[in-house]
Scaffold this active site. Structure first.
Site, PDB file in Angstrom:
ATOM      1  N   THR A 133     -38.742  68.064 -28.597  1.00 23.76           N
ATOM      2  CA  THR A 133     -38.414  68.314 -26.521  1.00 23.76           C
ATOM      3  C   THR A 133     -36.844  68.245 -26.393  1.00 23.76           C
ATOM      4  O   THR A 133     -35.676  67.863 -27.193  1.00 23.76           O
ATOM      5  CB  THR A 133     -39.348  67.006 -26.285  1.00 23.76           C
ATOM      6  OG1 THR A 133     -38.668  66.595 -24.758  1.00 23.76           O
ATOM      7  CG2 THR A 133     -38.576  65.530 -27.056  1.00 23.76           C
ATOM      8  N   ASP A 134     -36.912  68.611 -25.303  1.00 19.48           N
ATOM      9  CA  ASP A 134     -35.500  68.553 -24.629  1.00 19.48           C
ATOM     10  C   ASP A 134     -35.607  66.948 -23.992  1.00 19.48           C
ATOM     11  O   ASP A 134     -34.209  66.548 -23.979  1.00 19.48           O
ATOM     12  CB  ASP A 134     -35.107  69.497 -23.226  1.00 19.48           C
ATOM     13  CG  ASP A 134     -36.432  68.994 -22.213  1.00 19.48           C
ATOM     14  OD1 ASP A 134     -37.096  68.051 -22.958  1.00 19.48           O
ATOM     15  OD2 ASP A 134     -36.034  69.578 -21.189  1.00 19.48           O
ATOM     16  N   GLU A 135     -35.722  66.218 -24.615  1.00 20.05           N
ATOM     17  CA  GLU A 135     -35.476  65.001 -24.132  1.00 20.05           C
ATOM     18  C   GLU A 135     -34.527  64.110 -24.757  1.00 20.05           C
ATOM     19  O   GLU A 135     -34.247  63.000 -24.264  1.00 20.05           O
ATOM     20  CB  GLU A 135     -37.307  63.547 -24.109  1.00 20.05           C
ATOM     21  CG  GLU A 135     -37.749  64.942 -22.397  1.00 20.05           C
ATOM     22  CD  GLU A 135     -38.590  63.556 -21.859  1.00 20.05           C
ATOM     23  OE1 GLU A 135     -38.598  62.056 -22.310  1.00 20.05           O
ATOM     24  OE2 GLU A 135     -39.939  63.714 -21.705  1.00 20.05           O
ATOM     25  N   TYR A 182     -40.244  56.902 -26.159  1.00 15.46           N
ATOM     26  CA  TYR A 182     -40.833  58.106 -26.283  1.00 15.46           C
ATOM     27  C   TYR A 182     -39.534  59.067 -27.270  1.00 15.46           C
ATOM     28  O   TYR A 182     -39.383  59.795 -28.873  1.00 15.46           O
ATOM     29  CB  TYR A 182     -41.168  58.852 -25.535  1.00 15.46           C
ATOM     30  CG  TYR A 182     -41.697  60.644 -26.201  1.00 15.46           C
ATOM     31  CD1 TYR A 182     -42.105  61.201 -26.826  1.00 15.46           C
ATOM     32  CD2 TYR A 182     -40.896  61.456 -25.069  1.00 15.46           C
ATOM     33  CE1 TYR A 182     -42.578  62.506 -27.019  1.00 15.46           C
ATOM     34  CE2 TYR A 182     -41.084  62.653 -24.792  1.00 15.46           C
ATOM     35  CZ  TYR A 182     -41.771  63.238 -25.619  1.00 15.46           C
ATOM     36  OH  TYR A 182     -42.138  64.857 -25.998  1.00 15.46           O
ATOM     37  N   LYS A 186     -38.524  61.085 -31.181  1.00 20.29           N
ATOM     38  CA  LYS A 186     -38.690  62.277 -31.463  1.00 20.29           C
ATOM     39  C   LYS A 186     -36.956  62.770 -31.944  1.00 20.29           C
ATOM     40  O   LYS A 186     -36.875  63.267 -32.771  1.00 20.29           O
ATOM     41  CB  LYS A 186     -38.879  63.463 -29.595  1.00 20.29           C
ATOM     42  CG  LYS A 186     -40.910  62.977 -29.409  1.00 20.29           C
ATOM     43  CD  LYS A 186     -41.637  63.462 -30.341  1.00 20.29           C
ATOM     44  CE  LYS A 186     -40.897  65.505 -30.183  1.00 20.29           C
ATOM     45  NZ  LYS A 186     -42.309  65.689 -31.237  1.00 20.29           N
TER      46      LYS A 186
HETATM   47  P1  NAD Z   1     -50.964  65.852 -26.617  1.00 21.36           P
HETATM   48  O1  NAD Z   1     -50.934  64.209 -26.463  1.00 21.36           O
HETATM   49  O2  NAD Z   1     -51.485  66.915 -25.635  1.00 21.36           O
HETATM   50  O3  NAD Z   1     -50.737  66.324 -28.134  1.00 21.36           O
HETATM   51  C1  NAD Z   1     -51.200  65.490 -29.456  1.00 21.36           C
HETATM   52  C2  NAD Z   1     -51.854  66.224 -30.586  1.00 21.36           C
HETATM   53  O4  NAD Z   1     -51.143  64.662 -31.512  1.00 21.36           O
HETATM   54  C3  NAD Z   1     -52.927  65.051 -29.743  1.00 21.36           C
HETATM   55  O5  NAD Z   1     -53.906  65.900 -30.582  1.00 21.36           O
HETATM   56  C4  NAD Z   1     -53.121  63.825 -30.883  1.00 21.36           C
HETATM   57  O6  NAD Z   1     -54.693  63.528 -30.857  1.00 21.36           O
HETATM   58  C5  NAD Z   1     -52.771  63.828 -32.113  1.00 21.36           C
HETATM   59  N1  NAD Z   1     -52.103  62.722 -32.988  1.00 21.36           N
HETATM   60  C6  NAD Z   1     -51.599  61.807 -32.449  1.00 21.36           C
HETATM   61  N2  NAD Z   1     -51.268  60.913 -32.712  1.00 21.36           N
HETATM   62  C7  NAD Z   1     -51.467  61.379 -34.223  1.00 21.36           C
HETATM   63  C8  NAD Z   1     -51.732  60.800 -35.365  1.00 21.36           C
HETATM   64  N3  NAD Z   1     -50.869  59.899 -36.412  1.00 21.36           N
HETATM   65  N4  NAD Z   1     -52.006  62.184 -35.898  1.00 21.36           N
HETATM   66  C9  NAD Z   1     -52.460  63.461 -36.268  1.00 21.36           C
HETATM   67  N5  NAD Z   1     -52.627  63.929 -34.313  1.00 21.36           N
HETATM   68  C10 NAD Z   1     -52.555  62.586 -33.750  1.00 21.36           C
HETATM   69  O7  NAD Z   1     -49.169  65.907 -26.769  1.00 21.36           O
HETATM   70  P2  NAD Z   1     -48.412  67.619 -26.499  1.00 21.36           P
HETATM   71  O8  NAD Z   1     -47.847  67.505 -24.719  1.00 21.36           O
HETATM   72  O9  NAD Z   1     -49.592  68.747 -26.944  1.00 21.36           O
HETATM   73  O10 NAD Z   1     -47.094  68.121 -27.229  1.00 21.36           O
HETATM   74  C11 NAD Z   1     -46.754  68.434 -28.316  1.00 21.36           C
HETATM   75  C12 NAD Z   1     -46.190  68.427 -28.989  1.00 21.36           C
HETATM   76  O11 NAD Z   1     -44.983  68.913 -28.527  1.00 21.36           O
HETATM   77  C13 NAD Z   1     -45.462  67.070 -29.577  1.00 21.36           C
HETATM   78  O12 NAD Z   1     -44.473  66.896 -30.344  1.00 21.36           O
HETATM   79  C14 NAD Z   1     -44.422  66.600 -28.353  1.00 21.36           C
HETATM   80  O13 NAD Z   1     -43.706  65.762 -28.460  1.00 21.36           O
HETATM   81  C15 NAD Z   1     -43.786  68.008 -27.789  1.00 21.36           C
HETATM   82  N6  NAD Z   1     -43.780  68.386 -26.818  1.00 21.36           N
HETATM   83  C16 NAD Z   1     -44.523  67.996 -25.170  1.00 21.36           C
HETATM   84  C17 NAD Z   1     -43.947  68.834 -23.885  1.00 21.36           C
HETATM   85  C18 NAD Z   1     -44.526  68.515 -23.131  1.00 21.36           C
HETATM   86  O14 NAD Z   1     -43.961  68.880 -22.029  1.00 21.36           O
HETATM   87  N7  NAD Z   1     -45.391  68.569 -23.423  1.00 21.36           N
HETATM   88  C19 NAD Z   1     -42.729  69.531 -24.446  1.00 21.36           C
HETATM   89  C20 NAD Z   1     -41.772  69.414 -25.496  1.00 21.36           C
HETATM   90  C21 NAD Z   1     -42.114  69.464 -26.482  1.00 21.36           C
HETATM   91  O1  DAU Z   2     -39.390  67.225 -21.084  1.00 19.78           O
HETATM   92  C1  DAU Z   2     -40.064  67.924 -22.343  1.00 19.78           C
HETATM   93  C2  DAU Z   2     -40.936  66.094 -21.736  1.00 19.78           C
HETATM   94  O2  DAU Z   2     -41.668  66.834 -20.920  1.00 19.78           O
HETATM   95  C3  DAU Z   2     -42.346  66.081 -23.232  1.00 19.78           C
HETATM   96  O3  DAU Z   2     -41.255  66.017 -24.122  1.00 19.78           O
HETATM   97  C4  DAU Z   2     -43.207  65.247 -23.206  1.00 19.78           C
HETATM   98  O4  DAU Z   2     -44.246  65.249 -23.866  1.00 19.78           O
HETATM   99  C5  DAU Z   2     -43.555  65.444 -21.580  1.00 19.78           C
HETATM  100  O5  DAU Z   2     -44.572  64.424 -21.242  1.00 19.78           O
HETATM  101  C6  DAU Z   2     -42.998  65.585 -19.996  1.00 19.78           C
HETATM  102  O6  DAU Z   2     -42.052  63.956 -19.510  1.00 19.78           O
HETATM  103  P1  DAU Z   2     -42.015  63.955 -18.697  1.00 19.78           P
HETATM  104  O7  DAU Z   2     -41.521  62.165 -18.237  1.00 19.78           O
HETATM  105  O8  DAU Z   2     -41.036  65.226 -18.137  1.00 19.78           O
HETATM  106  O9  DAU Z   2     -43.463  64.823 -17.998  1.00 19.78           O
HETATM  107  P2  DAU Z   2     -44.667  63.358 -16.835  1.00 19.78           P
HETATM  108  O10 DAU Z   2     -45.678  64.200 -16.647  1.00 19.78           O
HETATM  109  O11 DAU Z   2     -44.731  62.074 -17.790  1.00 19.78           O
HETATM  110  O12 DAU Z   2     -43.498  63.540 -15.750  1.00 19.78           O
HETATM  111  C7  DAU Z   2     -42.805  64.522 -15.072  1.00 19.78           C
HETATM  112  C8  DAU Z   2     -41.400  64.176 -13.329  1.00 19.78           C
HETATM  113  O13 DAU Z   2     -42.391  63.457 -12.381  1.00 19.78           O
HETATM  114  C9  DAU Z   2     -40.787  62.598 -14.285  1.00 19.78           C
HETATM  115  O14 DAU Z   2     -39.889  62.937 -13.828  1.00 19.78           O
HETATM  116  C10 DAU Z   2     -41.598  61.077 -14.019  1.00 19.78           C
HETATM  117  C11 DAU Z   2     -42.291  62.028 -12.416  1.00 19.78           C
HETATM  118  N1  DAU Z   2     -44.190  61.393 -12.792  1.00 19.78           N
HETATM  119  C12 DAU Z   2     -44.627  61.384 -13.277  1.00 19.78           C
HETATM  120  C13 DAU Z   2     -45.894  60.935 -13.865  1.00 19.78           C
HETATM  121  C14 DAU Z   2     -47.316  60.681 -14.493  1.00 19.78           C
HETATM  122  C15 DAU Z   2     -44.211  61.013 -11.585  1.00 19.78           C
HETATM  123  O15 DAU Z   2     -43.226  60.636 -10.276  1.00 19.78           O
HETATM  124  N2  DAU Z   2     -45.134  60.252 -11.405  1.00 19.78           N
HETATM  125  C16 DAU Z   2     -46.998  60.507 -12.156  1.00 19.78           C
HETATM  126  O16 DAU Z   2     -47.697  59.654 -11.866  1.00 19.78           O
END
Ligand code: NAD
Ligand code: DAU
Length: 376
Positions: A133-135, A182, A186
């Site tokens: 992730t970019d985080e 988190y 990562k």
């Molecule tokens: P998500 O939370 O929707 O899905 C995670 C999946 O991993 C789920 O299906 C869960 O059951 C599985 N999982 C969790 N713990 C596990 C374990 N111990 N063993 C096996 N499976 C397990 O997540 P997502 O948003 O789809 O993100 C997927 C990946 O991409 C993550 O590694 C996250 O860090 C990365 N990522 C997400 C975003 C985003 O915006 N969502 C952006 C950049 C990177």
């Molecule tokens: O940047 C990549 C990341 O994006 C991924 O690595 C993470 O897995 C993914 O969850 C996401 O992280 P964020 O924290 O940016 O996403 P979230 O949807 O939780 O929040 C987006 C923005 O909105 C953040 O600045 C927090 C804000 N927010 C979020 C929630 C859930 C609110 O203001 N209110 C809310 O209820």
């Protein structure tokens, strides 16, 4: 090729699994997922019966199980997405994030190393692809995304919120500086992956992506949570003043990038993936409210009053912005969707799939799959 996708029942993973299963009928795609609250096999109902698809319920923190699965399916390539992914949960329960994201990744690396080193061909034609992730890069200075020129023309630019070229943004060389449990977990897993390349010569790739949006995202994340709350007339809790900036990418564009990088990326490399599409949270929320009200047939402004400013997230990163020009230059990838188009498509999907939203918020699907997959 036999490809192991971890976390394939989650949001991004389900889009990756679907793409690979449909695009590569001669490859076996094994989906390893623990089916935590975030994993949902309903996300993959359309490909469940395909001959080149297998689902295995397992915990990546269980070293024996992971080792067994990698050998049993004679895995050649791993696309590792399984993780605990929600920042707010990591603030409440950091240990689970260390267990899954750090120990789980290390178990997979060990399993791959042990299996691949036992093969006569060794690491040839093998790849461990880690989705990050970019985080991990921390937070950028706060700047207003409005009216800033994009670095190059991209079809994803909304015309409203452009990439801040000439200002700070994350490149592949940006120093890691994670702030939440988190992102720290990562970052730690990224370091372990790189160490397996440098120490054992394992072919690895890491990609760092910005915020994804689209269908099948668990409704604890900003966009699906807010659409669901609007459906039910519940408050929309905006953290702080809503000034934080995120760079949004449609999930299918991310899945396309993952496919491209898995097949054509250079082992040992890192690629940033982003939408050149920065939005201040409050601007995004207002746009989301407008689209959702329109699609629900509500009069304009109907749900504006639901927007509620609440206490900020501790350690809330100000701004993320990804420079993905390396990926464009080297592999020709670009986002394909205008943000307005992607947002409307996404909101429409959640409104058309109210049953999915209701089942994941009620937890019914967990009971269903516990019964269905117990013992597998
Ligand atoms: P998500 O939370 O929707 O899905 C995670 C999946 O991993 C789920 O299906 C869960 O059951 C599985 N999982 C969790 N713990 C596990 C374990 N111990 N063993 C096996 N499976 C397990 O997540 P997502 O948003 O789809 O993100 C997927 C990946 O991409 C993550 O590694 C996250 O860090 C990365 N990522 C997400 C975003 C985003 O915006 N969502 C952006 C950049 C990177
Ligand atoms: O940047 C990549 C990341 O994006 C991924 O690595 C993470 O897995 C993914 O969850 C996401 O992280 P964020 O924290 O940016 O996403 P979230 O949807 O939780 O929040 C987006 C923005 O909105 C953040 O600045 C927090 C804000 N927010 C979020 C929630 C859930 C609110 O203001 N209110 C809310 O209820």
């Amino acid at each position: 090729m036999n490809i192991l996708v971890t976390g394939g029942a989650g949001f991004i993973g389900s889009h990756v699994v679907r793409l690979l299963v449909n695009k590569y009928p001669d490859n076996l795609i094994v989906n390893l997922d623990l089916l935590t609250y975030a994993g949902n096999l309903k996300n993959l109902a359309d490909i469940e019966g395909k001959p080149n698809y297998r689902f295995v319920k397992a915990d990546i923190a269980d070293a024996d199980a992971v080792g067994r699965i990698v050998r049993e399916f004679e895995i050649d390539g791993i696309i590792h997405l399984a993780a605990e992914s929600h920042v707010d949960r990591s603030i409440k329960d950091p240990l689970t994030f260390a267990r899954t994201n750090v120990l789980g990744t290390l178990n997979l690396l060990q399993a791959a190393r042990s299996w691949w080193e036992s093969r006569p061909e060794g690491y040839e034609s093998k790849l461990f692809y880690h989705i990050s992730t970019d985080e991990v890069y921390g937070a950028l200075e706060m700047t207003d995304p409005d009216g800033v020129e994009a670095p190059f023309s991209t079809r994803a630019s909304s015309g409203k919120a452009h990439m801040a070229f000439g200002r700070e943004f994350f490149t592949e060389e940006t120093r890691y500086d994670p702030h939440s449990p988190y992102s720290a977990s990562k970052a730690s897993s990224d370091h372990f992956v790189r160490s397996y390349h440098d120490t054992y010569g394992m072919p690895v790739i890491i990609t760092n992506c910005s915020n994804n949006y689209g269908p099948y995202q668990f409704p604890e994340k900003l966009i699906p949570l807010f659409v669901n709350n609007i459906r039910h007339g519940k408050p929309l809790p905006v953290y702080g003043r809503g000034e934080n900036v995120r760079d949004w990418l449609y999930v299918e564009d991310h899945a396309r990038a993952i496919d491209l990088i898995f097949h054509r990326g250079k082992p040992g490399s890192t690629y940033n993936i982003g939408g050149f599409n920065e939005w201040k949270n409050i601007d995004l929320v207002r746009a989301l409210v407008r689209v959702t009200d329109r699609l629900l047939g509500n009069p304009e402004g109907h749900s504006d009053g639901l927007i509620t400013f609440v206490t900020d997230r501790p350690g809330h990163d100000c701004r993320y912005a990804i420079d993905s020009r390396k990926l464009q230059r080297e592999l020709g990838w670009e986002p394909s969707l205008q943000f307005e188009e992607g947002l409307e498509k996404t909101v429409r999907w959640y409104l058309d799939n109210g049953e999915w939203l209701d089942s994941v918020t009620s937890g019914d699907y967990l009971k269903y799959y516990d019964e269905m997959y117990s013992g597998r």
